[in-house]
Design a protein around this motif. Structure first.
Motif, short mmCIF file in Angstrom:
data_model
loop_
_atom_site.label_atom_id
_atom_site.label_comp_id
_atom_site.label_asym_id
_atom_site.label_seq_id
_atom_site.Cartn_x
_atom_site.Cartn_y
_atom_site.Cartn_z
N GLY A 391 0.80 -1.23 0.00
CA GLY A 391 0.00 0.00 0.00
C GLY A 391 0.83 1.27 0.00
N ARG A 610 -3.18 -2.98 -2.45
CA ARG A 610 -2.61 -1.66 -2.78
C ARG A 610 -3.36 -0.56 -2.05
NH1 ARG A 610 0.99 -1.25 -6.67
NH2 ARG A 610 0.48 0.93 -7.10
N ARG A 611 -4.63 -0.86 -1.73
CA ARG A 611 -5.44 0.11 -0.97
C ARG A 611 -5.49 -0.27 0.50
NH1 ARG A 611 -10.52 -0.79 -2.15
NH2 ARG A 611 -10.34 -2.53 -3.62
N LEU A 612 -4.65 -1.21 0.90
CA LEU A 612 -4.64 -1.72 2.27
C LEU A 612 -5.98 -2.33 2.65
CD1 LEU A 612 -2.43 1.04 3.94
CD2 LEU A 612 -1.77 -1.28 3.28
#
Ligand SMILES: Nc1nc2c(c(=O)[nH]1)N[C@H]1C(S)=C(S)[C@@H](COP(=O)(O)OP(=O)(O)OC[C@H]3O[C@@H](n4cnc5c(=O)[nH]c(N)nc54)[C@H](O)[C@@H]3O)O[C@H]1N2
Ligand SMILES: Nc1nc2c(c(=O)[nH]1)N[C@H]1C(S)=C(S)[C@@H](COP(=O)(O)OP(=O)(O)OC[C@H]3O[C@@H](n4cnc5c(=O)[nH]c(N)nc54)[C@H](O)[C@@H]3O)O[C@H]1N2
Ligand SMILES: [Mo]
Length: 755
Positions: A391, A610-612
């Protein structure tokens, strides 16, 4: 070339550069496609052109001219070859005669030109109408006692559209038997990572290379197998980013590389040293190495330093304490013995990892193809979690995929263990009830053929019989089938090891134009970094009698499922409506597919980490406990060597371009075993001696390959390497990753002896 005397001469120049430029020109010349090939090369990976048929690494900047690599050029030249396999060719040779020829010879005969059917009375393949071919397939499939008696293989060059429809056809027919090349490749990624980070794919995209502060390349040979990655590594190195290579052999391109696209470097004969650190791990020693790095981190934490990302761990993860306790209880002596790496070097590499605030770990078959490959990858994810390497730019996990669309095929339904949510959508969108029971992966499919329960094998691309383990068993198993169907571009051994009935169905290749009644069509692929792009061929098809894979799938479906309500005929003509259905089945990632694919550079599928966001059952990223240091079962025999079967610089999987392996300094033979000189001497062998290799296994099967030349090579102790597929006879069918079923092709226990 086949007659050349084998030569072994260390390659002391940098990889890439003029060597690559020369090799590219040579291969275009050999296939007699200089003008045509060069024109096609200019369209490869350009907007409006087609996607490289070679590896799955994204193309860095799609507007840069000549953004291709030596091995992409080879793949294209062999596809665009002027040579043809015609009906006369099959009339001249019986199948028994063709079986005597080498894989290289078969490949060199050129492109298949029309559908052929095996005639047992004469042992020849004879021409066959497309209509008759589909009728035969329909007859066989409809005649089975159960749909589960058929195996539907996919290789990773197949487009999203063809794979999606194939998955629908096979499920409407009634089975989830989807063995595919991924089952021998990155399946540990697909099955191992979801419980850890909620997705079975990489979390890194191209831009991350520019932001990484440290890059690990573990068990992967990018100079040969994903050469476009070298450009990114060269750039990172020029920025001073440490690059840690972990490999039982010093792969040439990671030691020194000249960018074929860098005119200055090529003119000045300059080169960039790629790896800042080379960790000479033993085969199967990676788990010990990763745990050693973790141990350094936990030790320093315990001593009061702050080296792990506590906030990240608290907010996003579960399970760190159990992993820490297990790792802290391991002894340094064991870690060093199993990894083959000194404690000092492990501490040094750990320091690189600790200092970097954005680390990428890239890996390939050196990690996946082990008996605990999936669990090993969970530890890679765990190491990354310790420093919050998700992220944020420049960080993440990066499985480097193999075939150009292997990731895409999985995304659109090629999966022997489909998710219930997908099956529900298929039911709602297509109006039939898909089977719920899990089907066969590659190893299970082979076992079913051997047991005689599988009757039909259909291969959408690939060269199944040559790619799978236990070659001799596989040959016998395939021979028992009632029907084998090979949907292919080029002649390969899979056509010669066949069932009682057999069909060869030739297809339009990636670089060629697809025209239907509705006009020119394009297909799409998803690369290793989840970027989806359009691919439009530019060359005329190799023969007027070829069909596209999509048309073949639709016509198989029509011949097999006369009552189907799926509009197969429409899909044969128009590929847009197929993409609309993909969007309906996968709204989270593929919404507005037809619109979004209009962007010349394509679009990225969502990667939640990637966006957590963690799509795991507990909604967190999980540290998973994998006690001990072994990724492969122990073998008591003190004479045992671990064999990794690898690719040479001149092959694409089972397609052999030549008998040379330039970067490893091997010329004129593929029958070699690369061995550490001390291991060789201990066994009383001379460098260059002719030897045999035998598998150490307790299943009562004697597996032996003779006529190998032992070559001194800087291998880690106890570790040897040789080539796939020549050494597949040594790989037992039940030697596979426990979680994913992926054959452990990098850790075959063998013993050797003089002939
Ligand atoms: N030109 C070309 N490109 C290709 C392919 C091709 O055949 N030719 N094949 C495509 C496909 S399908 C795939 S999957 C990829 C494969 O690409 P790679 O993953 O690079 O494939 P391999 O050559 O099988 O070997 C990987 C590396 O693992 C190392 N290794 C072996 N055992 C171990 C171990 O225990 N630990 C560690 N750390 N390393 C180990 C080997 O020395 C070797 O450098 O490439 C794709 N691209
Ligand atoms: N011992 C050992 N075994 C291995 C491996 C290893 O490292 N060691 N690696 C494994 C891995 S990673 C993989 S991915 C598999 C590969 O297994 P496969 O994917 O089955 O094998 P390929 O050699 O890539 O398939 C080549 C054939 O595909 C056909 N083909 C090429 N292009 C097209 C196309 O556009 N359409 C269609 N329909 N056909 C086409 C051609 O006829 C060609 O002969 O092998 C696995 N086997
Ligand atoms: Mo692969």
């Amino acid at each position: 070339m086949a007659n050349d005397k084998p030569r072994f001469k260390p390659y002391d120049r940098p990889a890439g550069g003029w060597g690559s430029a020369r090799a590219t020109a040579k291969v275009l010349m050999e296939q007699s496609v200089i003008a045509k090939g060069s024109r096609a090369l200019l369209a490869m990976n350009q907007p409006g052109g087609f996607k490289c048929p070679s590896c799955a690494f994204p193309d860095p900047e799609c507007r840069k001219t000549l953004e291709f690599c030596e091995n992409g050029a080879k793949a294209l030249a062999f596809e665009a070859t002027k040579f043809r396999v015609t009906r006369d060719f099959f009339a001249r040779h019986t199948v028994a005669e063709l079986r005597e020829q080498s894989d290289y010879w078969l490949e060199m005969q050129g492109r298949l030109t029309e559908p052929m059917r095996y005639d047992a009375a004469t042992d020849h393949y004879v021409p066959c109408d497309w209509d008759d071919a589909f009728a035969l397939i329909g007859e066989h499939l409809r005649g089975l006692d159960s749909p589960d008696q058929a195996e539907f293989y996919t290789s990773g060059r197949t487009s999203n559209e063809a794979a999606f429809l194939y998955a629908i056809f096979v499920r409407e027919f009634g089975t989830n038997n989807f063995p595919d090349c991924s089952n021998m490749c990155h399946e540990p990624t697909s099955r191992g990572l979801p419980p850890a980070i909620g997705i079975g794919k990489g979390t890194v995209i191209m831009e991350d290379f520019a932001h990484a502060r440290a890059i690990f390349v573990i068990g992967q040979n990018p100079g040969t197998n994903s050469p476009r990655m070298m450009t990114k590594l060269v750039e990172a190195r020029k920025r001073g980013v440490p690059i840690v290579m972990v490999n039982p052999m010093p792969e040439r391109a990671l030691i020194s590389f000249t960018e074929p696209q860098d005119v200055v470097q090529m003119a000045t004969l300059g080169a960039t040293a790629i790896a800042s650190d080379f960790v000479h791990v033993r085969i199967g020693g990676d788990l010990a190495l990763l745990k050693g790095i973790m141990k350094v981190m936990f030790e320093r934490e315990a001593a009061g330093e702050s080296v792990i990302d506590r906030d990240f761990i608290r907010t996003h993860t579960v399970g760190m304490e159990a992993v820490r306790d297990e790792v802290m209880a391991l002894s340094w002596a064991d870690i060093v013995a199993v990894s083959g790496v000194s404690e000092a070097q492990i501490r040094h590499v750990a320091d690189i990892y600790i200092r970097s605030d954005a680390t990428m770990i890239c890996y390939g078959m050196g990690l996946t193809q082990h008996q605990q490959g999936a669990r090993l990858l969970q530890q890679v994810a765990g190491l990354l979690l310790l420093k919050g390497n998700f992220g944020k730019p420049g960080a993440g996990i990066s499985p480097i995929r193999g075939h150009s669309n292997v990731q895409g095929d999985r995304t659109v339904g090629i999966d022997e263990q489909p998710a219930p949510a997908y099956l529900d959508r298929v039911r709602d969108v297509f109006g039939f009830d898909p089977p719920r029971e899990h089907g066969h992966h590659t190893v299970a499919a082979l076992a079913a053929m051997e047991a005689g329960t599988a009757k039909v094998f259909i291969g959408l691309g690939g060269n199944f019989v040559r790619a799978v383990p236990d070659t001799e068993r596989a040959y016998r198993a395939m021979g028992k089938l009632a029907l084998t169907v090979a949907i292919s571009t080029k002649l390969n051994r899979g056509h010669l090891i066949h069932g009682k009935d057999a069909l060869i169905l030739p297809v339009i290749a990636r670089s060629e134009i697809i025209r239907t009644r509705a006009g020119e069509q394009f297909v799409t692929i998803e690369d290793s970094m989840a970027n989806v792009t359009a691919s439009r061929g530019v060359l005329e098809p190799a023969s007027p009698h070829l069909l596209s894979e999509i048309e073949i799938v639709c016509r198989m479906a029509r011949a097999t499922l006369p009552d189907s309500h799926v509009p197969w005929e429409r899909y044969s003509d128009e590929y847009g409506p197929i993409r609309d259905k993909i969007a309906e089945i996968y709204p989270e990632i593929y919404a507005d597919f037809s619109e979004r694919i209009k962007a010349p550079e394509g679009f990225h599928l969502d990667i939640p980490p990637r966006r957590l966001v963690w799509k795991t059952p507990n909604g967190k990223a999980n540290f998973l406990l994998f006690p001990g240091l072994a990724v492969d079962a122990a073998v008591a025999d003190p004479a045992m060597l671990r064999l990794a079967t690898v690719r040479s610089h001149d092959q694409f999987n089972t397609t052999i371009y030549s008998d040379d392996d330039r970067y490893r300094g091997i010329y004129g033979t593929r029958m070699v075993l690369l061995m550490n000189a001390e291991d060789r001497a201990e066994r009383g062998l001379e460098n260059g001696a002719e030897i045999f290799a035998e598998t150490i296994a307790d299943d009562g099967i004697h597996r032996r390959v003779e006529g190998l030349t032992v070559v001194d090579y800087p291998m880690a102790r106890g570790s040897v390497a040789g080539y796939y597929p020549e050494l597949n006879p040594l790989l037992p069918l039940d030697h596979y990753d426990e979680i994913s079923g992926t054959p452990a092709a990098k850790s075959i226990p063998i013993r050797v002896g003089a002939m």
